[in-house]
Design an enzyme around this catalytic site. Sequence first.
Site, mmCIF file in Angstrom:
data_model
loop_
_atom_site.group_PDB
_atom_site.id
_atom_site.type_symbol
_atom_site.label_atom_id
_atom_site.label_comp_id
_atom_site.label_asym_id
_atom_site.label_seq_id
_atom_site.Cartn_x
_atom_site.Cartn_y
_atom_site.Cartn_z
ATOM 1 C CB SER A 192 -1.008 -0.033 1.153
ATOM 2 O OG SER A 192 -0.398 -0.256 2.395
ATOM 3 C CE LYS A 205 -5.367 -1.919 0.808
ATOM 4 N NZ LYS A 205 -5.767 -0.509 0.877
ATOM 5 C CG ASP A 247 6.134 5.143 -12.398
ATOM 6 O OD1 ASP A 247 6.790 4.090 -12.294
ATOM 7 O OD2 ASP A 247 4.936 5.163 -12.745
#
Length: 467
Positions: free
Chosen positions: A318, A343, A329
């Site tokens: 998470s 998650k 990214d």
Amino acid sequence: MRVKLLSLLLLLVVQPSLALAQSQPGPDAPAAGPDDLAQQEAPQDEDPDAMDTASAKVPLDEIRRYVTVYNAIKQAYVDPVDDHKLMQSAVRGLLLDLDPHSAYLEKAEAEDFDEQTRGTYDGVGVQLQQLPDGALRVVAPLDDSPAEKAGLRSGDRIIAIDGKLLGKGQADASAPLRGKVGSKVVVKVVRQGVKAPFDLTLVRDTIRAASVRSKLLEPGFGYIRISSFQASTAADFVKQLDALQKAAPLRGLLLDLRSNPGGLLVGAVQIADELLDKGEIVSTKGRESIGNSRYEATPGDRLHGAPLIVLVDAGSASAAEVLAGALHDNKRALVLGSRTFGKGSVQTLLPLENGDSVKLTTARYYTPGGHSIQALGIEPDVVLHPQAGQRRPTPISEAELPGHLAAESGAMEGDNAGEVLPGTQPIDVALLELKKRAGVNVEVIKPASAKPAAAKSAATAKPAGKR
């Protein structure tokens, strides 16, 4: 340098009953409820016939069927059934089969939920995932906690507490683990590779979960371990990073997110902002506008562009995945380790008038590249494996949970679970790579446990359609 928080504050957690919750928001945050989840008041007009949209209407045939079953239980069940207890069971049943993270929290459970996010509570210090059969899967014991000292491991399944078997439909099966400091609790554990279930005795303590620890691995190369995301995690991270750089700027930083089960999204977003000079951090998308948000970094990088490596494993979930995905990214960090838990769903807290709350999955998280983490996780740039004798074959991933929210269309899930990476070897491997990226002339001998990722992660691969 704090990220500009939007009106939607979200909580990322793996386990609904032992999840971390928010105390009071910081001065930069808008007003929010104690759990730092998106909160929505119940509509004033609760008459379903008054709803305008067809999607909001309750089908009368289903209501009649429910009333028929309700009356049959009241009239014919072998023992009298209390109305309130029966209704509570019915309400819980509405959420039971949606996904592993939606849950009905009674007032006491919601208060416990809030208490643990503040980082201090009386218990055994373990992050758990309640499974559909009622058992509790250990995501990760907290560092230096009674659970860790007793020998609980990631991937263990707790099937009984103090001799009482855990069964399907329990709202908070982990509640008996909390209790008076110094008292003992016995858990029955099923472990992969061990023939029979066995008991472990844990001594409850006041858990003051220091979520951030740091040290210098070598002069100029820092190490920060984040074990969970609590209300104070971002501030503690800044304090410890500044302390590491007190004498001189770091030449590189290793950020260890292994077996970090998540917690408050706001902590992960703020830490990402401290390490990014620009770019998106994370976005959420749901059916309703309350589930849509986007977080952007503000100018300023506390590492001043020094190389950054992030360590992850199957227990990283998470909020930890959001942070790793944001740094990856934006090409700010190299990610080493094993595929993360996956998650990637948003839970919204809906407070009820009686003090209870409904925790409902309302959206998915997306990395800056626009790809969902849900049931896929983040695949690292360099894949590491546990040393001999440390492998745990039990899959630990969101995709292994029955009833999990599916990955988006076209994405592959299934037999892609990562591995838990205990010990110091991953740190040693990461330090060599960090020094190499910092321009230090070292002879890097790639261990047998490390190899390049076979495919790009879900956070970086270009989609071949909707993902």
